[in-house]
Design a protein around this motif. Structure first.
Motif, PDB file in Angstrom:
ATOM      1  N   GLU A 299       0.995  -1.110  -0.203  1.00 38.79           N
ATOM      2  CA  GLU A 299       0.421   0.213  -0.147  1.00 38.79           C
ATOM      3  C   GLU A 299       0.668   1.425   0.134  1.00 38.79           C
ATOM      4  OE1 GLU A 299      -2.585   0.123   3.806  1.00 38.79           O
ATOM      5  OE2 GLU A 299      -1.318   0.218   5.030  1.00 38.79           O
TER       6      GLU A 299
ATOM      7  N   GLU B 111      -0.364  -1.070  13.915  1.00 40.21           N
ATOM      8  CA  GLU B 111      -0.910  -0.874  13.055  1.00 40.21           C
ATOM      9  C   GLU B 111       0.549  -0.994  11.647  1.00 40.21           C
ATOM     10  OE1 GLU B 111      -2.691   0.193  15.497  1.00 40.21           O
ATOM     11  OE2 GLU B 111      -3.693   1.809  15.163  1.00 40.21           O
ATOM     12  N   ASP B 112       1.183  -0.379  12.189  1.00 39.73           N
ATOM     13  CA  ASP B 112       2.468   0.290  11.267  1.00 39.73           C
ATOM     14  C   ASP B 112       3.261  -0.818  11.179  1.00 39.73           C
ATOM     15  OD1 ASP B 112       2.183   3.779  12.419  1.00 39.73           O
ATOM     16  OD2 ASP B 112       1.364   3.037  10.827  1.00 39.73           O
TER      17      ASP B 112
ATOM     18  N   LYS C  64       2.071   3.388  15.345  1.00 41.40           N
ATOM     19  CA  LYS C  64       1.027   2.458  15.970  1.00 41.40           C
ATOM     20  C   LYS C  64       1.183   1.026  15.786  1.00 41.40           C
ATOM     21  CE  LYS C  64      -2.354   6.067  15.341  1.00 41.40           C
ATOM     22  NZ  LYS C  64      -3.505   5.928  14.727  1.00 41.40           N
TER      23      LYS C  64
ATOM     24  N   ALA D  23      -1.125   8.807   2.714  1.00 44.47           N
ATOM     25  CA  ALA D  23      -2.329   8.047   2.536  1.00 44.47           C
ATOM     26  C   ALA D  23      -2.729   8.215   3.718  1.00 44.47           C
ATOM     27  CB  ALA D  23      -1.839   6.206   3.134  1.00 44.47           C
ATOM     28  N   ASP D  24      -4.481   8.303   4.000  1.00 47.59           N
ATOM     29  CA  ASP D  24      -5.201   9.099   5.258  1.00 47.59           C
ATOM     30  C   ASP D  24      -4.814   8.295   6.972  1.00 47.59           C
ATOM     31  OD1 ASP D  24      -8.861   9.360   3.880  1.00 47.59           O
ATOM     32  OD2 ASP D  24      -6.375  10.616   3.685  1.00 47.59           O
ATOM     33  N   SER D  25      -4.228   6.605   6.439  1.00 48.43           N
ATOM     34  CA  SER D  25      -3.135   6.230   7.678  1.00 48.43           C
ATOM     35  C   SER D  25      -2.430   6.822   8.422  1.00 48.43           C
ATOM     36  CB  SER D  25      -3.629   4.956   7.749  1.00 48.43           C
ATOM     37  OG  SER D  25      -2.535   4.922   6.344  1.00 48.43           O
ATOM     38  N   VAL D  26      -1.017   7.630   7.329  1.00 49.44           N
ATOM     39  CA  VAL D  26      -0.685   8.099   7.936  1.00 49.44           C
ATOM     40  C   VAL D  26      -0.544   9.915   8.426  1.00 49.44           C
ATOM     41  CG1 VAL D  26       1.550   6.171   7.353  1.00 49.44           C
ATOM     42  CG2 VAL D  26       0.959   8.057   6.390  1.00 49.44           C
ATOM     43  N   LYS D  27      -1.371  10.428   7.808  1.00 48.94           N
ATOM     44  CA  LYS D  27      -1.158  11.605   7.826  1.00 48.94           C
ATOM     45  C   LYS D  27      -1.312  12.754   9.257  1.00 48.94           C
ATOM     46  CE  LYS D  27      -3.781  13.116   3.952  1.00 48.94           C
ATOM     47  NZ  LYS D  27      -4.832  12.775   3.036  1.00 48.94           N
TER      48      LYS D  27
ATOM     49  N   ARG E 143       1.107  12.089  10.577  1.00 49.80           N
ATOM     50  CA  ARG E 143       2.268  11.196  11.628  1.00 49.80           C
ATOM     51  C   ARG E 143       3.564  11.458  11.546  1.00 49.80           C
ATOM     52  NH1 ARG E 143       1.401   6.797  12.932  1.00 49.80           N
ATOM     53  NH2 ARG E 143       0.470   5.971  11.218  1.00 49.80           N
TER      54      ARG E 143
END
Length: 124
Positions: free
Chosen positions: A46, A89-90, A87, A61-65, A67
């Motif tokens: 991804e 999940e990273d 996190k 990506a929204d999941s890391v924005k 951070r």
């Protein structure tokens, strides 16, 4: 041909930080748009972040924005990914990728060159 080598991965506790580097050789680095991707076990690769040739435009990506921060030093032929507030999940293998275009892409198939990857593990 472009040769990419990632470094900086490792094991970190949740909430911690890591800085990944991607060193490039073989082609004028400033002619390459760059991206970071990641792949967790059992999941598809991804998009994480992308940066234009000049570094003037980035995308996340929204999941890391908020951070993660992508950057590049064209004089040093190196791209970076500063990862904060990590996190569990990273956790994934992180890859850098390059394409001889002005802009990055969030699609892995749009990249011509890939590094070997560096493991990032975030413990809870």
């Amino acid at each position: 041909q472009v040769h990419l080598v990632e470094s900086g991965g490792g094991l970190v506790q949740a909430g911690g930080s890591l800085r990944l580097s991607c060193a490039a050789s073989g082609r004028t680095f400033s002619n390459l748009a760059m991206g970071w991707f990641r792949q967790a076990p059992g999941k598809q690769r991804e998009f994480v972040a992308g940066i234009t040739r000049s570094g003037g435009s980035t995308s996340y990506a929204d999941s890391v924005k908020g951070r993660f921060t992508i950057s590049r030093d064209n004089a040093e032929n190196t791209m970076y990914l500063q990862m904060n507030s990590l996190k569990p999940e990273d956790t994934a293998v992180y890859y850098c990728a390059a394409r001889p275009m002005l802009y990055y892409s969030n699609s892995a198939i749009e990249y011509n060159y890939w590094g070997q990857g560096t493991q990032v593990t975030v413990s809870s």
